[in-house]
Motif scaffolding. Structure first.
Motif, mmCIF file in Angstrom:
data_model
loop_
_atom_site.group_PDB
_atom_site.id
_atom_site.type_symbol
_atom_site.label_atom_id
_atom_site.label_comp_id
_atom_site.label_asym_id
_atom_site.label_seq_id
_atom_site.Cartn_x
_atom_site.Cartn_y
_atom_site.Cartn_z
ATOM 1 N N TYR A 151 0.848 -1.197 0.000
ATOM 2 C CA TYR A 151 0.000 0.000 0.000
ATOM 3 C C TYR A 151 0.879 1.241 0.000
ATOM 4 O O TYR A 151 2.068 1.185 0.339
ATOM 5 C CB TYR A 151 -0.921 0.033 1.241
ATOM 6 N N ALA A 152 0.292 2.361 -0.401
ATOM 7 C CA ALA A 152 0.978 3.652 -0.384
ATOM 8 C C ALA A 152 -0.088 4.732 -0.412
ATOM 9 O O ALA A 152 -1.233 4.470 -0.798
ATOM 10 C CB ALA A 152 1.885 3.784 -1.606
ATOM 11 N N PHE A 158 -5.895 -1.738 -0.864
ATOM 12 C CA PHE A 158 -6.945 -2.178 0.061
ATOM 13 C C PHE A 158 -7.275 -1.105 1.107
ATOM 14 O O PHE A 158 -8.430 -0.810 1.366
ATOM 15 C CB PHE A 158 -6.484 -3.484 0.736
ATOM 16 N N ALA A 159 -6.245 -0.519 1.713
ATOM 17 C CA ALA A 159 -6.481 0.456 2.792
ATOM 18 C C ALA A 159 -7.300 1.638 2.265
ATOM 19 O O ALA A 159 -8.253 2.090 2.921
ATOM 20 C CB ALA A 159 -5.146 0.940 3.366
ATOM 21 N N LYS A 160 -6.960 2.100 1.077
ATOM 22 C CA LYS A 160 -7.680 3.247 0.522
ATOM 23 C C LYS A 160 -9.107 2.853 0.123
ATOM 24 O O LYS A 160 -10.034 3.650 0.258
ATOM 25 C CB LYS A 160 -6.892 3.843 -0.647
ATOM 26 N N THR A 161 -9.279 1.622 -0.337
ATOM 27 C CA THR A 161 -10.636 1.149 -0.641
ATOM 28 C C THR A 161 -11.474 1.116 0.636
ATOM 29 O O THR A 161 -12.641 1.529 0.642
ATOM 30 C CB THR A 161 -10.584 -0.263 -1.277
ATOM 31 N N MET A 162 -10.890 0.641 1.735
ATOM 32 C CA MET A 162 -11.626 0.586 3.007
ATOM 33 C C MET A 162 -12.020 1.997 3.465
ATOM 34 O O MET A 162 -13.138 2.211 3.935
ATOM 35 C CB MET A 162 -10.772 -0.085 4.097
ATOM 36 N N LEU A 163 -11.113 2.955 3.308
ATOM 37 C CA LEU A 163 -11.425 4.331 3.708
ATOM 38 C C LEU A 163 -12.597 4.878 2.884
ATOM 39 O O LEU A 163 -13.502 5.522 3.418
ATOM 40 C CB LEU A 163 -10.203 5.238 3.523
#
Ligand code: NDP
Length: 297
Positions: A151-152, A158-163
């Motif tokens: 991630y970046a 994934f992290a940005k999709t969750m946000l």
């Protein structure tokens, strides 16, 4: 040291532009100047540039799409990598290449070490494995750096999709039976630069370091645990969200069908890299927190 960087606009490639810049003359290539669907052109590029190091951050990374786009995935992840390796060998250049936890089947009880048998479950994993094998067969000096769950702040992950989803919905359902280590592109790029610096200055190490290493953050979590951590931290920073960490519900892989099968256990043992190069790989939470602060700004 002249470094040829491929895939410079990806998550890892973008961070490599920053971390490799102080090491020497950096030749930055994106898809337009170095197309991994054209292995012949890559060989010519390497012959022309005569780099001391090639860093390949380009890859066909659309894991599900690869299931129905096999030829292209193989061209990018295996055939072009083979061409780079042969060209590197001819020049006696180093080839730094990234690979993946998806080369493993994910049924080992503990973390995978570098020499564990591979058995990819997907076209992406299979073609990435073929890339690794081509590098080893070429005889070039190489660092194959296997990583996971990248991630970046810049790029899709994934992290940005969750946000995004947590800003839209009150309840989320996330797979809880796949475990691994979220690993920051920033960390991957920083460690890559440190490894190159070490092999350039430590002659003895430079003679023995060629090989495969697991470059992942320390610790592990599930996608569900990762999502809960991201949302709890984002809430703490005051990001506007509808879902809370408690409203992220665990589901099984079977409840979230996707075209490509993923390994249940993606844990990669990172001891070899830490011991060989005298480095410490921080716990996965460290860089996730940094990314969230960056996104919040
Ligand atoms: P990204 O998908 O963010 O970046 C991949 C880059 O490759 C993009 O810049 C893309 O170009 C480029 N690319 C794709 N096809 C071609 C092509 N035909 N010619 C030239 N360039 C091309 O990937 P990451 O930075 O996340 O991944 C870096 C490495 O880490 C890869 O080797 C990947 O397999 C590996 N890895 C990644 C994981 C992850 O979770 N993302 C997990 C484990 C390993 P464009 O920007 O134009 O599309």
């Amino acid at each position: 040291m002249k470094i040829l960087l491929l895939g410079a606009n990806g998550q890892v490639g973008w961070e490599l532009q920053r971390s490799l810049a102080p090491l020497g003359q950096l030749v930055i290539c994106d898809r337009h100047s170095a197309d991994l669907e054209n292995p012949q052109a890559l060989s010519e590029l390497v012959d022309r540039e005569q780099p001391a190091v090639i860093v390949n951050a380009a890859a066909y990374t659309a894991v599900d799409k690869a299931e129905s786009d096999v030829e292209r995935a193989r061209k990018v992840n295996a055939e072009s990598v083979a061409a780079l390796a042969v060209a590197a060998h001819k020049l006696d250049a180093w080839l730094v290449h990234y690979s993946t936890d998806y080369v493993f089947a994910g049924n080992k009880p503990g973390a995978y070490v570098e020499d564990d048998p591979t058995a990819p479950l997907s076209v992406y994993g299979q073609t990435k494995l073929e890339g690794e094998q081509a590098i080893r067969a070429s005889g070039c000096r190489h660092l194959i750096l296997r990583t996971s769950w990248v991630y970046a702040a810049r790029g899709g992950n994934f992290a940005k999709t969750m946000l995004r989803l947590a800003a839209e919905r009150e309840q989320l359902r996330v797979v809880a039976d796949q475990i691994g280590a979220p690993t920051s592109a920033e960390l991957i790029a920083d460690v890559t630069a440190l490894l190159l610096q070490r092999i350039a200055t430590d002659v003895a190490l430079g003679k023995t370091a060629s090989g495969t290493y697991h470059l992942v953050s320390s610790g592990a979590t599930s996608w569900h645990g990762y999502a809960q951590f991201v949302i709890a931290e984002a809430a703490r920073l005051g990001m506007p969200l509808r879902a809370t960490a408690e409203n992220i519900h665990p589901i099984t892989t079977a409840e979230y069908p996707v075209p490509a099968q993923r390994p249940a256990n993606s844990r990669l043992d990172n001891q070899k890299l830490q011991q060989t190069f005298g480095l410490q790989l921080p716990a996965w939470e460290f860089h996730v927190k940094r990314m969230l602060i960056e996104l919040n700004n």
